[in-house]
Design an enzyme around this catalytic site. Structure first.
Site, PDB file in Angstrom:
ATOM      1  N   ASP A 197       7.963   1.887  10.290  1.00  0.00           N
ATOM      2  CA  ASP A 197       6.720   1.161  10.509  1.00  0.00           C
ATOM      3  C   ASP A 197       6.096   1.459  11.857  1.00  0.00           C
ATOM      4  O   ASP A 197       6.180   0.675  12.790  1.00  0.00           O
ATOM      5  CB  ASP A 197       6.895  -0.353  10.306  1.00  0.00           C
ATOM      6  CG  ASP A 197       5.614  -0.958   9.739  1.00  0.00           C
ATOM      7  OD1 ASP A 197       4.556  -0.705  10.342  1.00  0.00           O
ATOM      8  OD2 ASP A 197       5.663  -1.638   8.717  1.00  0.00           O
TER       9      ASP A 197
ATOM     10  N   ARG B 137       0.847  -1.207   0.000  1.00  0.00           N
ATOM     11  CA  ARG B 137       0.000   0.000   0.000  1.00  0.00           C
ATOM     12  C   ARG B 137       0.871   1.241   0.000  1.00  0.00           C
ATOM     13  O   ARG B 137       0.521   2.253   0.592  1.00  0.00           O
ATOM     14  CB  ARG B 137      -0.918  -0.003   1.203  1.00  0.00           C
ATOM     15  CG  ARG B 137      -0.202  -0.165   2.511  1.00  0.00           C
ATOM     16  CD  ARG B 137      -1.118   0.259   3.594  1.00  0.00           C
ATOM     17  NE  ARG B 137      -0.567  -0.072   4.892  1.00  0.00           N
ATOM     18  CZ  ARG B 137      -1.093   0.350   6.002  1.00  0.00           C
ATOM     19  NH1 ARG B 137      -2.154   1.104   5.973  1.00  0.00           N
ATOM     20  NH2 ARG B 137      -0.571   0.013   7.145  1.00  0.00           N
TER      21      ARG B 137
ATOM     22  N   ASP C 188      10.990  -7.388   7.704  1.00  0.00           N
ATOM     23  CA  ASP C 188      10.594  -6.457   6.640  1.00  0.00           C
ATOM     24  C   ASP C 188      10.356  -5.058   7.203  1.00  0.00           C
ATOM     25  O   ASP C 188      10.111  -4.125   6.434  1.00  0.00           O
ATOM     26  CB  ASP C 188       9.340  -6.963   5.907  1.00  0.00           C
ATOM     27  CG  ASP C 188       8.178  -7.218   6.854  1.00  0.00           C
ATOM     28  OD1 ASP C 188       8.375  -7.909   7.873  1.00  0.00           O
ATOM     29  OD2 ASP C 188       7.073  -6.729   6.588  1.00  0.00           O
TER      30      ASP C 188
END
Ligand code: AMP
Ligand code: MG
Length: 494
Positions: free
Chosen positions: A272, A103, A262
């Site tokens: 993140d 996304r 990741d």
């Protein structure tokens, strides 16, 4: 003739950013070309003008209709080469051979005034080749959360991705209920993850792995290029940066919450901001993330998890480190074995500095440990305890349980050569007053989602930009949550 012109030249119209996209020049198997999906009605939430200026982007252009159109993903400025990058990763310890920007779209790279290279990425801008059934969108709440926490981390001096801007889309995003959608413009030294190396290594694509490692060395570890073994030097460089990074997390009570490989950047920046949180009362076992049922990413586990993640990176780099597999393993293991001592050296130095102590000794290590033990037992607020220690006028605010410890610390601090006043001043630049507490974030998100009012969000962003400043001392921004305000769980908000 020496005449002044009657009318000064009109100011040049604001110019779009000047992109230079080195990642998009890598082979096609590193990414997919991917245009963002346009949105119905983009509207500005917030623009980070100082960051725009640093990146050589004219803030007036970002605020113009053309800037808004880029930030929403509706039109791409000349020079952008929008791509979604591919990676793999270990998620909660489980191997996933194929992930990627599901996304997010990388618009391109910008060089700042000092020649440093930064990625500009839109997050929440529609599906990509790696969306795996997801809608590629982001609800407003998680976008506001990432904006606030990433910029707070920057203000606290922690290496991090940053937030250039956030916009609403005028579209709903369906998550159990319909929520307003938003797009975050994220800036990072690069978005290259441990999992990017893992992706090529797992496919035994050694050419790809070599190209990637060379790219990362050129971009983040240029000194490694001159080493006898550049790929080992790369691994050593990442180990050092991550040891420093995680020690900074531990010093400010930050819980990342989803330290999958990741979500670890080779640049050593925090990325993140999903279920992340700052602790209120000190509890080393603290977990906030609703999806971390096994408490894998609890506060006290973060250094060990970082070490484990570095091990997966080392494994991916093995084919490059030496042609002899056994020799490669030996070299990688020797490098990994330095992680723990590097982490503890940073940690001791950093925790001692929080207490105004330089050149910490083994006794100081005990002093730090004893303080943390009492803080955990008494459930003391992590941030405020250190802040109160940082000003002698605030010492009476400390609980009686700290009295004996306080006397020990004062005796030790008196032996520092630095004068008392400057020692306390330095502590106040180390120990923040205002952090992005869960209840403050939840409060501004609830208001924004329920009423569209962004004023509380903008106010909190301003407060968090100056975390060490005393001006907010007697305000709710500097206080822990009341019992009914406590947020016990956070969500990754995908
Ligand atoms: P995260 O847990 O945020 O690191 O996300 C893990 C993976 O899921 C990443 O590859 C994301 O790109 C992908 N992902 C997360 N949310 C969405 C979404 N709404 N649509 C598509 N992919 C997503
Ligand atoms: Mg992620």
């Amino acid at each position: 003739m020496n005449q002044q012109p009657k009318h000064p030249a009109p100011p040049a119209p604001p110019a779009p950013p000047a992109f230079d996209n080195s990642y998009a020049r890598l082979p096609e198997r590193f990414f997919s070309h991917q245009l963002p999906t346009p949105v119905a009605a983009a509207a500005q939430i917030r623009i980070n003008k100082p960051l725009a200026t640093q990146l050589g982007i004219d803030p007036a252009w970002l605020e113009s209709a053309a800037g808004l159109a880029m930030l929403a993903g509706n039109t791409m400025p000349a020079g952008a080469t929008p791509i979604a990058t591919v990676y793999a990763g270990h998620q909660f310890g489980n191997w996933n051979p194929q992930l990627g920007d599901g996304r997010a779209v990388l618009l391109g790279e910008l060089l700042d005034s000092q020649g440093r290279r930064f990625d500009l990425q839109l997050k929440g801008c529609g599906p990509t080749a790696y969306s795996r059934g997801g809608d590629g969108r982001a609800p407003l709440g998680p976008v506001l959360r990432e904006y606030l926490v990433s910029e707070a981390m920057f203000a606290l001096g922690v290496p991090t991705t940053r937030s250039l801007a956030a916009v609403t889309t005028g579209e709903g995003v369906w998550r159990e209920t319909a929520l307003p959608g938003a797009v975050l413009a994220r800036v990072a030294s690069s978005h290259i993850r441990f999992g990017t190396c893992q992706f090529f290594a797992a496919r035994k694509d050694i050419d790809g792995l070599t190209l990637l490692a060379d790219h990362v060395i050129a971009r983040h570890y240029p000194q490694a290029a001159a080493s006898d073994n550049p790929y080992l030097a790369l691994l050593e460089g990442v180990i050092s940066k991550v040891a420093a990074l995680v020690s900074q997390w531990q010093q400010i009570g930050f819980i990342h919450g989803v330290m999958n490989t990741d979500n670890m950047l080779l640049s050593g920046e925090t990325i993140d901001y999903g279920p992340c949180a700052f602790m209120d009362n000190f509890d080393p076992r603290q977990v906030y993330s609703a999806i971390d049922r096994g408490a894998r990413y609890a506060f006290q586990n973060q250094p060990d998890i970082a070490h484990w993640n570095l091990m997966t990176l080392a494994q991916a780099l093995l084919p490059l480190i030496d042609t002899d597999q056994e020799q490669s393993v030996t070299l990688a293991r020797t490098a990994l074995d330095t992680f723990t001592s590097q982490f503890y050296a940073h940690h001791l130095q950093g925790m001692a500095a929080k207490l105004g102590l330089s050149a910490p000794t083994a006794d100081d290590e005990t002093l730090v440990r004893d303080l943390l033990t009492i803080m955990a037992q008494e459930q003391l607020d992590y941030t405020l305890t250190f802040r109160h220690l940082s000003d002698p006028l605030d010492h009476p605010l400390l609980p009686a349980a700290l009295n004996t410890w306080l006397a020990r610390w004062l005796a030790r601090a008196a032996r520092e050569s630095q004068p008392e006043a400057s020692r306390y001043a330095a502590m106040q630049q180390r120990n923040p007053l205002c952090i992005p507490r869960n209840h403050l974030i939840e409060g501004v998100i609830q208001t924004a989602v329920a009423t569209g009012d962004l004023a509380p969000f903008n106010e909190l962003a301003e407060v968090l930009a100056r975390p060490f400043d005393n001006i907010h001392r007697d305000t709710r921004f500097a206080l822990p949550p009341r019992p009914e305000e406590r947020v016990e769980q956070t969500f990754c908000g995908t």
